[in-house]
Design an enzyme around this catalytic site. Structure first.
Site, mmCIF file in Angstrom:
data_model
loop_
_atom_site.group_PDB
_atom_site.id
_atom_site.type_symbol
_atom_site.label_atom_id
_atom_site.label_comp_id
_atom_site.label_asym_id
_atom_site.label_seq_id
_atom_site.Cartn_x
_atom_site.Cartn_y
_atom_site.Cartn_z
ATOM 1 N N HIS A 1 -10.418 -3.394 2.739
ATOM 2 C CA HIS A 1 -10.445 -3.392 4.433
ATOM 3 C C HIS A 1 -11.860 -1.863 4.865
ATOM 4 O O HIS A 1 -11.406 -1.250 6.208
ATOM 5 C CB HIS A 1 -9.633 -2.825 5.183
ATOM 6 C CG HIS A 1 -8.557 -1.359 4.114
ATOM 7 N ND1 HIS A 1 -8.264 -1.242 2.354
ATOM 8 C CD2 HIS A 1 -8.317 -0.357 4.460
ATOM 9 C CE1 HIS A 1 -8.033 -0.255 1.858
ATOM 10 N NE2 HIS A 1 -7.712 0.090 3.538
ATOM 11 N N ASP A 2 -12.080 -1.471 3.813
ATOM 12 C CA ASP A 2 -12.888 -0.076 3.574
ATOM 13 C C ASP A 2 -14.826 -0.334 3.785
ATOM 14 O O ASP A 2 -15.400 0.441 4.186
ATOM 15 C CB ASP A 2 -12.791 1.420 2.983
ATOM 16 C CG ASP A 2 -11.408 1.817 3.243
ATOM 17 O OD1 ASP A 2 -10.914 1.601 3.888
ATOM 18 O OD2 ASP A 2 -10.464 1.954 2.074
ATOM 19 N N ASP B 1 -3.487 5.345 -2.156
ATOM 20 C CA ASP B 1 -4.426 4.792 -1.517
ATOM 21 C C ASP B 1 -5.087 6.614 -2.355
ATOM 22 O O ASP B 1 -4.068 7.038 -2.801
ATOM 23 C CB ASP B 1 -3.818 5.645 0.175
ATOM 24 C CG ASP B 1 -4.810 5.966 1.085
ATOM 25 O OD1 ASP B 1 -5.492 5.036 0.689
ATOM 26 O OD2 ASP B 1 -4.347 6.124 2.250
ATOM 27 N N GLU C 1 -6.429 3.876 -5.280
ATOM 28 C CA GLU C 1 -8.011 4.432 -4.970
ATOM 29 C C GLU C 1 -8.738 5.490 -5.349
ATOM 30 O O GLU C 1 -7.588 6.520 -5.307
ATOM 31 C CB GLU C 1 -7.904 4.280 -3.494
ATOM 32 C CG GLU C 1 -9.911 4.096 -2.688
ATOM 33 C CD GLU C 1 -9.387 4.684 -1.153
ATOM 34 O OE1 GLU C 1 -9.891 4.752 -1.045
ATOM 35 O OE2 GLU C 1 -7.967 5.365 -1.084
ATOM 36 N N ASP D 1 0.948 -1.175 0.089
ATOM 37 C CA ASP D 1 -0.359 0.082 -0.108
ATOM 38 C C ASP D 1 0.955 1.141 0.191
ATOM 39 O O ASP D 1 2.646 1.239 0.394
ATOM 40 C CB ASP D 1 -1.255 0.164 1.348
ATOM 41 C CG ASP D 1 -2.507 0.384 0.570
ATOM 42 O OD1 ASP D 1 -2.617 1.229 0.867
ATOM 43 O OD2 ASP D 1 -3.302 -0.259 0.992
#
Ligand code: GLC
Ligand code: CA
Length: 579
Positions: free
Chosen positions: A347-348, A214, A272, A107
């Protein structure tokens, strides 16, 4: 003359056909009984991951961090969060993956750092510090009554003002997430160079195969900072995504990142991409001739049912909306040189069975297999999230708010508490919304077996294990050929066997108007598949579209019905090859 793309979306690449599996280190596997997942825990499960058919692991942040936002607040890009292990452990993990022919991506969180990062500590120390300009510092504004106000009215993504007052130098700094996550100033060239060296080349040179990036569209803000239009008159802070997403220099920054760093390695990137609904804008990020990113996570589908202004002000969603988004993002690469992704969890997000299938015991497994059929037959790179392969579900309604750990959930709950003076009805509504869509549901520990704490740890887990571990766990499913896990293995293998059709083929939606079933064709040259999915708890009939006439061979299904029948059982899924 029309522009001829220099590659087409049917060109084969490892990062297009590879199946990606996301690992969230704190919740994956604890190796030493301290209640926290860790890198040695991940290494101990690599064979399990390989057996699933995974080609690429995406590891969520493991870097040094005060963990205000579970590691998305990084205090040192080149060090590892103590409880997770050491840089040597990470090197061993990279090697462990490569030995098994699995690639691994990390990430990359470079929109902001932690406020404990050395860069920020220097930046905040004085107005003349050489790193002062590495973050966004602005003087206060004052209202008519002389009250000190932030430079503009932007609301942070986690609620509250996006500006935090700093006593030392008497100025505000920008934080689009928590106050402990100050935004880096990408306008400053030294910042960009430091990111490239520090956060990227360091790991690329150690063999990492790329990055999940991210909030990839927030580096360029609209400057100077201006107030966002008022959409919530009850608050001083306003939704400002138009002003901080996809800013004027965004494409330029990513081109630079690509040409100075990424293009020197054989790596993949997936960004993302929140708040970007226009296909043309998305294509500019992922068109291969534009040389920015390989692909992005577009969020339309996974934010279905979220409130417009506030995620937790949830609304009903329906299958027609689902299909419209699916169709839009499956087809937006037709005839061009872009690429797309497929995912329902990360994870979100809350668990997909609870959101899009049913976690009712009668339908949990079958709907999980239906969603697996869905995901494994779509065009683009497939991402799955730890626990999805065994059909993990949301935490139950009985969990009190104290079991929730995520800053986003807690900020919202506390906001409701404060603004309604602890009104019971309002709090119960907030609790229900959190039970439905909070990020916490994906962050409960992976359920490895039916022993205490689901075999995740021998100690006290940092977050409570979902009560379902006694009947949803890896150990039970591994040798059960009817399990959700076995189905996922089969569906992934099926996807690989028909990759021209399933990974690269063209998606054609067939029953756009049907509110109960989802039917589509996948087409590649003279190959054709028909996918029919029942999204309800009731039986449904399906129509064979005229394009699918021919001999229909049932090649994948989640039930034992006859391939002739046009009746689908609850959440039944079928894939036919058309000859
Ligand atoms: C991304 C991450 C999320 C994090 C946020 C701030 O949306 O996926 O987990 O909270 O960025 O870094
Ligand atoms: Ca541990």
């Amino acid at each position: 003359m029309p522009l001829i793309p220099n590659t087409s979306n049917t060109d084969k690449r490892w990062w297009k056909e590879g199946v990606v599996y996301q690992i969230y280190p704190s919740s994956f596997k604890d190796s030493n009984g301290d209640g926290m997942g860790d890198i040695p825990g991940i290494i101990s499960k690599l064979d399990y991951i390989k057996d699933l058919g995974v080609d690429i692991v995406w590891l969520s942040p493991f870097y040094a961090s005060p963990q205000v936002d579970m590691g998305y607040d990084i205090s040192d890009y080149q060090d590892v969060y103590g409880p997770y292990g050491t840089v040597d452990d990470v090197k061993e993990l990279i090697q462990g993956c490569h030995k098994r022919n699995i690639r691994i991506i990390f990430d990359l969180v470079v929109n902001h750092t932690s406020d404990q990062h050395a860069w920020f500590k220097e930046s905040r120390s004085s107005k003349v510090n050489p790193k002062r300009d590495w973050y966004y510092w602005r003087p206060a504004k004052y209202d008519e009554q002389g009250n000190r106000m932030p430079p503009c009215n932007w609301r942070s993504c986690f609620g509250g003002s996006a500006w935090t007052w700093d006593e030392t130098t008497q100025e505000y700094y920008l934080n689009l997430f928590t106050p402990e996550q100050p935004d880096l100033n990408w306008e400053n060239e030294d910042v960009r160079k430091a990111i490239y060296d520090n956060a990227m080349r360091f790991w690329l040179d150690l063999g990492v195969d790329g990055f999940r990036i991210d909030v990839v569209n927030m580096y360029s803000k609209h400057l100077p900072f201006a107030d966002a239009p008022i959409t919530d008159s009850s608050s001083a802070w306003q939704l400002a995504v138009e002003l901080f997403c996809n800013g004027p220099r965004m494409y330029e920054f990513l081109e630079e990142m690509n040409s100075s760093v990424l293009s020197h390695y054989d790596v993949m990137t997936v960004g993302e991409l929140p708040c970007t609904p226009e296909p043309e804008a998305v294509l500019r990020y992922v068109s291969s001739s534009a040389k920015k990113l390989n692909m992005v996570f577009q969020m339309d589908l996974v934010t279905l049912g979220f409130g417009k202004n506030e995620k937790f002000e949830t609304t009903e969603w329906n299958l027609l909306q689902f299909k419209a988004f699916l169709d839009k993002w499956q087809c937006f690469i037709n005839g061009n040189d872009g690429w797309t992704t497929i995912f329902l969890e990360n994870h979100d997000q809350a668990r997909s069975i609870s959101r899009f299938g049913s976690d009712d015991p009668a339908f949990r497994e079958i709907s999980g297999k239906m969603l697996a059929t869905f995901l494994c037959t779509l065009t683009g790179t497939l991402f799955l999230y730890q626990g999805q392969e065994i059909g993990m579900i949301n935490a139950p309604k009985s969990w009190p708010i104290e079991e929730y750990k995520d800053v986003e959930s807690l900020n919202f709950y506390n906001h409701v508490k404060k603004s309604t003076n602890s009104d019971e009805k309002a709090l119960s509504k907030a609790h229900s919304a959190i039970q439905a869509v909070a990020r916490d549901h994906s962050r409960t520990p992976v359920q490895w077996d039916s022993s205490q704490h689901g075999g995740f740890t021998t100690g006290q887990p940092w977050m409570r294990v979902n009560d379902s571990f006694s009947y949803i766990n890896v150990r039970d499913q591994e040798h059960d050929e009817n399990s959700v896990l076995s189905f996922w293995r089969k569906a992934i293998e099926f996807r690989k066997n028909y990759k021209e059709l399933l990974v690269y083929g063209e998606f054609q939606l067939c029953d756009a108007e049907n509110t109960k079933t989802l039917t589509y064709l996948k087409v590649h040259n003279d190959q054709k598949a028909l996918v029919v999915l029942n999204f309800t708890k009731e039986e449904q009939t399906f129509m064979v579209p005229k394009e699918a006439h021919g001999q229909m061979d049932l090649v994948l299904s989640n039930s034992k019905t006859s391939s002739e029948s046009k009746q689908l059982g609850p959440f039944e899924a079928r894939v036919y090859l058309i000859n």
